[in-house]
Scaffold this active site. Structure first.
Site, short mmCIF file in Angstrom:
data_model
loop_
_atom_site.label_atom_id
_atom_site.label_comp_id
_atom_site.label_asym_id
_atom_site.label_seq_id
_atom_site.Cartn_x
_atom_site.Cartn_y
_atom_site.Cartn_z
N ASP A 1 -5.47 -7.09 5.46
CA ASP A 1 -6.68 -6.37 5.04
C ASP A 1 -7.75 -7.40 4.62
OD1 ASP A 1 -8.45 -4.49 4.19
OD2 ASP A 1 -7.22 -3.69 2.57
N TYR B 1 0.82 -1.22 0.00
CA TYR B 1 0.00 0.00 0.00
C TYR B 1 0.85 1.27 0.00
CZ TYR B 1 -4.04 -2.97 1.10
OH TYR B 1 -5.01 -3.92 1.06
#
Ligand code: NAD
Length: 379
Positions: free
Chosen positions: A263, A147
């Site tokens: 996630d 990310y």
């Protein structure tokens, strides 16, 4: 630890935030009475409430309060139907949430997923897969990996083709997965320490069969594990972990994941609990002395569909208080008292709409406030 000096910033936010925060603070007051503790709780606006009060999703005074506090108890922010003309970076989800994560270096996200046997009907898995009830803690690295790694961009590619008059044009998107040894060590330490407060098992998730990151991850976690000989460590490839969560979730105690895998797997694990209204989460920053700065919030959002109607389940927010007591203030006994009180209220048959089973003759449908009062009363 003495609680006299412990300062808590309570930021309720939007939608159901204020209703569930009210119940969480009611429970915190009950904890103060039972354990002879005293916290300094200061409430401040955030999200659309911040924009309405001070023109910003994270008003300067709210941010300053957070800086002066030992922990942040957060509701949730964002109302999809409010003013679509406000630019993305000024909207609450970014301007408040991401800003706080960055400001306080919150690198570890902990999401416990518990489903007591009595709520087995809320779980999408067949009862025989649920054993005596589910109890998994997903520890997710929050500030590294795919990310945030550089380069991160989308670029145009122009490719000459033999025999073709025109080159071929297309886009290429690039994300980069990067982890350093210290980043892996610090998140692994959080997982091992959390396991010590639980069933003392860590399952480290990686893709060491394909990714360089996975190889380093496995090496570093294995080395860290030697510092925690009382904790059992196993390694599992992420694809297998996704499957095992569905097949035999009771085998997991703490699942240690890098950012992307965490996630996905934390949401998969959350689905097992049946309702977002039951799930707290903790995001931890660095530790100073005996204290860890932490941000505690329900896993769900502002639930505009039920806001202001006394329908929201306050348990996720209340259990977030338990996590705050456990991880920021090392008040394990008080944290357990909250978790026990929640189990007691559920055991008594109290159910908000999201966990209500009309087929259960012992279940009593209650509102947000009644659930909060019952839990505070059971402390
Ligand atoms: P949501 O989590 O708010 O709601 C999804 C569903 O779960 C809804 O049906 C809602 O009623 C239900 N639900 C959630 N919490 C509940 C509770 N405590 N009790 C009972 N039911 C509950 O997700 P959404 O509708 O996608 O998002 C609404 C807004 O919240 C959006 O603006 C989104 O950006 C924001 N959001 C904020 C956070 C945060 O502040 N951390 C997290 C997620 C979403």
């Amino acid at each position: 630890m003495s609680s006299a000096c412990l300062k808590i910033a309570a930021l309720a936010g939007d939608g159901i935030g204020p209703e569930v925060m009210r119940e969480a603070l009611r429970v915190l007051r009950a904890i103060e009475r039972r354990f002879g503790l005293q916290f300094q709780v200061t409430e401040a606006p955030v999200g659309w409430a911040g924009i309405d009060a001070a023109g910003k999703a994270l008003p300067d005074a709210t941010l300053q309060l957070c800086r002066e506090s030992d922990a942040i108890l957060f509701g949730s922010v964002g109302l999809p139907d409010r003013d679509p003309t406000i630019p993305k970076e000024e909207r609450p989800e970014r301007a408040a949430l991401l800003r706080i994560r960055k400001e306080f270096g919150l690198f570890a996200n902990l999401r416990p997923v518990r489903l007591p046997k009595i709520l087995a009907y809320a779980c999408p898995l067949r009862p025989e897969r649920q054993g005596e009830g589910l109890d998994v803690l997903v520890v997710r690295e929050l500030t590294g990996g795919l990310y945030f790694g550089q380069p991160k961009k989308t670029e145009e590619v122009i490719e000459a083709r033999e025999g073709a008059a025109q080159p071929r044009r297309f886009h290429r998107a690039i994300d980069t997965m990067v982890y350093t040894t210290p980043e892996i060590e610090r998140i692994a330490r959080v997982a091992f320490q959390a396991a010590r407060l639980r069933r003392k098992k860590v399952t480290s998730i990686d893709k060491a069969n394909v990714l360089e990151n996975g190889i380093l991850w496995r090496e570093v976690v294995t080395r860290m594990g030697q510092e925690f000989p009382d904790v059992t460590l196993e390694h599992m490839f992420v694809d297998n972990a996704a499957m095992q969560l569905m097949l035999k979730p009771t085998q997991f105690d703490v699942m240690l994941c890098e950012n992307l895998f965490g996630d996905i797997l934390s949401d998969e694990a959350a689905a097992l609990a049946g309702s977002l209204g039951m799930l707290p989460s903790a995001s931890l920053g660095s530790t100073t002395g005996a204290q860890t700065f932490g941000f505690y919030e329900p896993a769900g959002g502002t639930a505009p569909d039920i806001a202001g109607k006394d329908l929201a389940n306050p348990i996720a927010q209340i259990l977030s208080v338990a996590l705050m007591l456990r991880y920021s203030f090392q008040l394990e006994e008080a944290a357990v008292a909250i978790e026990t009180a929640v189990s007691h209220a559920i055991g008594q048959g109290l159910r908000t709409g999201d966990i209500f089973n009309p087929a259960d003759p012992t279940a009593l449908k209650v509102g947000t406030q009644a659930m909060g009062e019952a839990i505070a009363g059971a402390i």
